[in-house]
Design a protein around this motif. Structure first.
Motif, PDB file in Angstrom:
ATOM      1  N   ALA A 221       0.858  -1.172   0.000  1.00 44.03           N
ATOM      2  CA  ALA A 221       0.000   0.000   0.000  1.00 44.03           C
ATOM      3  C   ALA A 221       0.898   1.227   0.000  1.00 44.03           C
ATOM      4  O   ALA A 221       2.080   1.136   0.323  1.00 44.03           O
ATOM      5  N   ARG A 222       0.318   2.372  -0.348  1.00 44.98           N
ATOM      6  CA  ARG A 222       1.130   3.590  -0.375  1.00 44.98           C
ATOM      7  C   ARG A 222       1.708   3.900   1.015  1.00 44.98           C
ATOM      8  O   ARG A 222       2.813   4.407   1.122  1.00 44.98           O
ATOM      9  N   ASN A 223       0.958   3.594   2.060  1.00 39.28           N
ATOM     10  CA  ASN A 223       1.409   3.869   3.428  1.00 39.28           C
ATOM     11  C   ASN A 223       1.311   2.607   4.283  1.00 39.28           C
ATOM     12  O   ASN A 223       0.816   2.654   5.415  1.00 39.28           O
ATOM     13  N   ALA A 224       1.789   1.510   3.753  1.00 41.88           N
ATOM     14  CA  ALA A 224       1.699   0.244   4.483  1.00 41.88           C
ATOM     15  C   ALA A 224       2.454   0.288   5.803  1.00 41.88           C
ATOM     16  O   ALA A 224       2.010  -0.268   6.815  1.00 41.88           O
ATOM     17  N   GLY A 225       3.601   0.947   5.800  1.00 45.46           N
ATOM     18  CA  GLY A 225       4.435   0.975   6.990  1.00 45.46           C
ATOM     19  C   GLY A 225       3.852   1.754   8.145  1.00 45.46           C
ATOM     20  O   GLY A 225       4.242   1.541   9.306  1.00 45.46           O
ATOM     21  N   THR A 226       2.915   2.667   7.868  1.00 48.05           N
ATOM     22  CA  THR A 226       2.312   3.476   8.927  1.00 48.05           C
ATOM     23  C   THR A 226       0.839   3.141   9.152  1.00 48.05           C
ATOM     24  O   THR A 226       0.159   3.827   9.918  1.00 48.05           O
ATOM     25  N   SER A 227       0.346   2.097   8.522  1.00 52.63           N
ATOM     26  CA  SER A 227      -1.051   1.700   8.688  1.00 52.63           C
ATOM     27  C   SER A 227      -1.256   1.055  10.057  1.00 52.63           C
ATOM     28  O   SER A 227      -0.647   0.019  10.349  1.00 52.63           O
ATOM     29  N   PRO A 228      -2.110   1.613  10.915  1.00 55.11           N
ATOM     30  CA  PRO A 228      -2.360   1.008  12.224  1.00 55.11           C
ATOM     31  C   PRO A 228      -2.936  -0.400  12.123  1.00 55.11           C
ATOM     32  O   PRO A 228      -2.610  -1.279  12.933  1.00 55.11           O
ATOM     33  N   GLU A 229      -3.782  -0.617  11.115  1.00 50.78           N
ATOM     34  CA  GLU A 229      -4.417  -1.933  10.952  1.00 50.78           C
ATOM     35  C   GLU A 229      -3.386  -2.991  10.576  1.00 50.78           C
ATOM     36  O   GLU A 229      -3.387  -4.107  11.124  1.00 50.78           O
ATOM     37  N   LEU A 230      -2.482  -2.652   9.667  1.00 51.26           N
ATOM     38  CA  LEU A 230      -1.434  -3.601   9.307  1.00 51.26           C
ATOM     39  C   LEU A 230      -0.452  -3.792  10.459  1.00 51.26           C
ATOM     40  O   LEU A 230       0.091  -4.891  10.641  1.00 51.26           O
ATOM     41  N   ALA A 231      -0.236  -2.731  11.239  1.00 52.23           N
ATOM     42  CA  ALA A 231       0.649  -2.857  12.399  1.00 52.23           C
ATOM     43  C   ALA A 231       0.097  -3.865  13.400  1.00 52.23           C
ATOM     44  O   ALA A 231       0.852  -4.652  13.993  1.00 52.23           O
ATOM     45  N   ARG A 232      -1.223  -3.868  13.577  1.00 51.28           N
ATOM     46  CA  ARG A 232      -1.830  -4.836  14.500  1.00 51.28           C
ATOM     47  C   ARG A 232      -1.678  -6.259  13.981  1.00 51.28           C
ATOM     48  O   ARG A 232      -1.434  -7.195  14.761  1.00 51.28           O
ATOM     49  N   LEU A 233      -1.803  -6.435  12.673  1.00 51.98           N
ATOM     50  CA  LEU A 233      -1.582  -7.765  12.100  1.00 51.98           C
ATOM     51  C   LEU A 233      -0.126  -8.191  12.269  1.00 51.98           C
ATOM     52  O   LEU A 233       0.163  -9.366  12.536  1.00 51.98           O
ATOM     53  N   ALA A 234       0.793  -7.241  12.124  1.00 57.47           N
ATOM     54  CA  ALA A 234       2.218  -7.554  12.293  1.00 57.47           C
ATOM     55  C   ALA A 234       2.522  -7.979  13.726  1.00 57.47           C
ATOM     56  O   ALA A 234       3.356  -8.864  13.959  1.00 57.47           O
ATOM     57  N   GLU A 235       1.857  -7.348  14.688  1.00 54.45           N
ATOM     58  CA  GLU A 235       2.044  -7.745  16.078  1.00 54.45           C
ATOM     59  C   GLU A 235       1.584  -9.189  16.297  1.00 54.45           C
ATOM     60  O   GLU A 235       2.184  -9.923  17.086  1.00 54.45           O
ATOM     61  N   GLN A 236       0.550  -9.586  15.601  1.00 51.61           N
ATOM     62  CA  GLN A 236      -0.007 -10.926  15.776  1.00 51.61           C
ATOM     63  C   GLN A 236       0.776 -11.987  15.015  1.00 51.61           C
ATOM     64  O   GLN A 236       0.981 -13.097  15.526  1.00 51.61           O
ATOM     65  N   TYR A 237       1.250 -11.638  13.804  1.00 44.87           N
ATOM     66  CA  TYR A 237       1.836 -12.658  12.934  1.00 44.87           C
ATOM     67  C   TYR A 237       3.331 -12.486  12.698  1.00 44.87           C
ATOM     68  O   TYR A 237       3.939 -13.309  12.009  1.00 44.87           O
ATOM     69  N   GLY A 238       3.911 -11.443  13.217  1.00 52.29           N
ATOM     70  CA  GLY A 238       5.352 -11.277  13.132  1.00 52.29           C
ATOM     71  C   GLY A 238       5.873 -11.193  11.710  1.00 52.29           C
ATOM     72  O   GLY A 238       5.292 -10.523  10.846  1.00 52.29           O
ATOM     73  N   GLN A 239       6.959 -11.914  11.447  1.00 56.83           N
ATOM     74  CA  GLN A 239       7.647 -11.832  10.162  1.00 56.83           C
ATOM     75  C   GLN A 239       6.881 -12.487   9.016  1.00 56.83           C
ATOM     76  O   GLN A 239       7.300 -12.384   7.853  1.00 56.83           O
ATOM     77  N   ARG A 240       5.786 -13.148   9.320  1.00 56.70           N
ATOM     78  CA  ARG A 240       4.969 -13.694   8.226  1.00 56.70           C
ATOM     79  C   ARG A 240       4.305 -12.588   7.422  1.00 56.70           C
ATOM     80  O   ARG A 240       3.892 -12.818   6.279  1.00 56.70           O
ATOM     81  N   LEU A 241       4.195 -11.401   7.994  1.00 59.54           N
ATOM     82  CA  LEU A 241       3.635 -10.254   7.289  1.00 59.54           C
ATOM     83  C   LEU A 241       4.748  -9.264   6.961  1.00 59.54           C
ATOM     84  O   LEU A 241       5.452  -8.786   7.848  1.00 59.54           O
ATOM     85  N   LYS A 242       4.891  -8.989   5.673  1.00 61.05           N
ATOM     86  CA  LYS A 242       5.868  -8.007   5.208  1.00 61.05           C
ATOM     87  C   LYS A 242       5.110  -6.782   4.701  1.00 61.05           C
ATOM     88  O   LYS A 242       4.391  -6.853   3.703  1.00 61.05           O
ATOM     89  N   ARG A 243       5.255  -5.656   5.392  1.00 64.31           N
ATOM     90  CA  ARG A 243       4.583  -4.422   4.994  1.00 64.31           C
ATOM     91  C   ARG A 243       5.495  -3.621   4.064  1.00 64.31           C
ATOM     92  O   ARG A 243       6.635  -3.332   4.416  1.00 64.31           O
ATOM     93  N   VAL A 244       4.981  -3.276   2.897  1.00 65.78           N
ATOM     94  CA  VAL A 244       5.808  -2.621   1.887  1.00 65.78           C
ATOM     95  C   VAL A 244       5.099  -1.369   1.370  1.00 65.78           C
ATOM     96  O   VAL A 244       3.995  -1.444   0.816  1.00 65.78           O
ATOM     97  N   ASP A 245       5.730  -0.215   1.548  1.00 68.15           N
ATOM     98  CA  ASP A 245       5.225   1.026   0.951  1.00 68.15           C
ATOM     99  C   ASP A 245       5.471   0.982  -0.552  1.00 68.15           C
ATOM    100  O   ASP A 245       6.617   0.860  -0.998  1.00 68.15           O
ATOM    101  N   CYS A 246       4.411   1.073  -1.316  1.00 68.88           N
ATOM    102  CA  CYS A 246       4.550   1.007  -2.773  1.00 68.88           C
ATOM    103  C   CYS A 246       3.340   1.659  -3.416  1.00 68.88           C
ATOM    104  O   CYS A 246       2.194   1.278  -3.125  1.00 68.88           O
ATOM    105  N   ASP A 247       3.571   2.629  -4.285  1.00 71.64           N
ATOM    106  CA  ASP A 247       2.505   3.235  -5.071  1.00 71.64           C
ATOM    107  C   ASP A 247       2.402   2.446  -6.371  1.00 71.64           C
ATOM    108  O   ASP A 247       3.254   2.569  -7.264  1.00 71.64           O
TER     109      ASP A 247
END
Length: 256
Positions: free
Chosen positions: A43-69
């Motif tokens: 997503a354009r702001n994947a790294g600062t998305s609170p919703e994705l951050a919560r998923l990262a807390e739950q699933y750790g390195q299985r979720l890779k957040r990537v800022d990309c337009d």
């Protein structure tokens, strides 16, 4: 059911438009599966998305957040050359991108409301971004079973258009369908185990549909989690023999 037909083992998955709505729900549903090794959330702001951050807390390195337009080719080039450098193959890619009345796009009721700016905004996100994503990810889709799916819309069907209106949105989704169908022919030659699908998720309770939800019949407005589950079922049900086809959330084909 296997995540995609022919898959043996855990899948590498990439979701475009992952920070909200159906894209976010897809990330959550896929991470909850034992047969998914990793989800790349774009997503354009994947790294600062609170919703994705919560998923990262739950699933750790299985979720890779990537800022990309995904509308920008330089951003896509960086995605493949740097962020996905350690990934050898993607088994499933879903583009959940779509705008109707955001970012300069409009849901026109008549020709008098049609503008070049609205057309350009609609096509940039709904049409160009998904097919450019497929173009740049092609080296990661050349072997093994793989499915590339993009969210289209029933209103993009020319044969099903009886109400008119929504010029930019309809046209951008119709163009996306043609591009996906064309790409499916090329991918069939490059990788016989590849599948390309256009998918209609139904009317889902997201920012895209909010101004129009009052007119949705009872029982036909879906939660994002429901739509995500139906989309995952669709990619599991349709393999290379169905590549280049257009399906609704209820597994019924849609005319072009």
């Amino acid at each position: 059911m296997s995540l995609i037909p022919g898959l043996n083992g855990a899948a590498q998955v990439l979701i475009g438009g992952a920070s909200r709505g159906i894209g976010l729900a897809l990330c959550a549903a896929l991470l909850a599966r034992d047969d998914v090794a990793q989800v790349w959330a774009l997503a354009r702001n994947a790294g600062t998305s609170p919703e994705l951050a919560r998923l990262a807390e739950q699933y750790g390195q299985r979720l890779k957040r990537v800022d990309c337009d995904l509308r920008d080719e330089r951003s896509l080039e960086t995605l493949v050359s740097e962020r996905l450098a350690g990934c050898e193959h993607l088994h499933l890619v879903i583009s959940a991108l779509g705008i109707l009345h955001q970012d300069g796009a409009k849901a026109e009721k008549g020709l008098s409301q049609l503008t070049l700016a609205s057309l350009q905004a609609s096509f940039a996100t709904n049409t160009f971004a998904p097919i450019l994503l497929l173009k740049h990810l092609l080296p990661l889709l050349r072997r093994q079973p793989t499915t590339f799916a993009a969210l289209s819309a029933r209103v993009g069907s020319i044969g099903d258009n009886r109400l008119g209106g929504w010029y930019s949105y309809r046209a951008s989704k119709a163009a996306l369908n043609q591009l996906l169908h064309t790409a499916s022919i090329e991918l069939r030659r490059l990788n016989p185990a590849a599948t390309v699908l256009a998918l209609h998720p139904g009317t889902t309770d997201t920012d895209l549909s909010k101004p129009f939800q009052a007119k949705v019949p009872e029982g036909q407005l879906f939660e994002p989690a429901f739509s995500a589950d139906r989309l995952i079922e669709l990619v599991g049900a349709h393999g290379p023999d169905d590549s280049g086809t257009f399906w609704a959330w209820d597994n019924k084909p849609i005319v072009w």
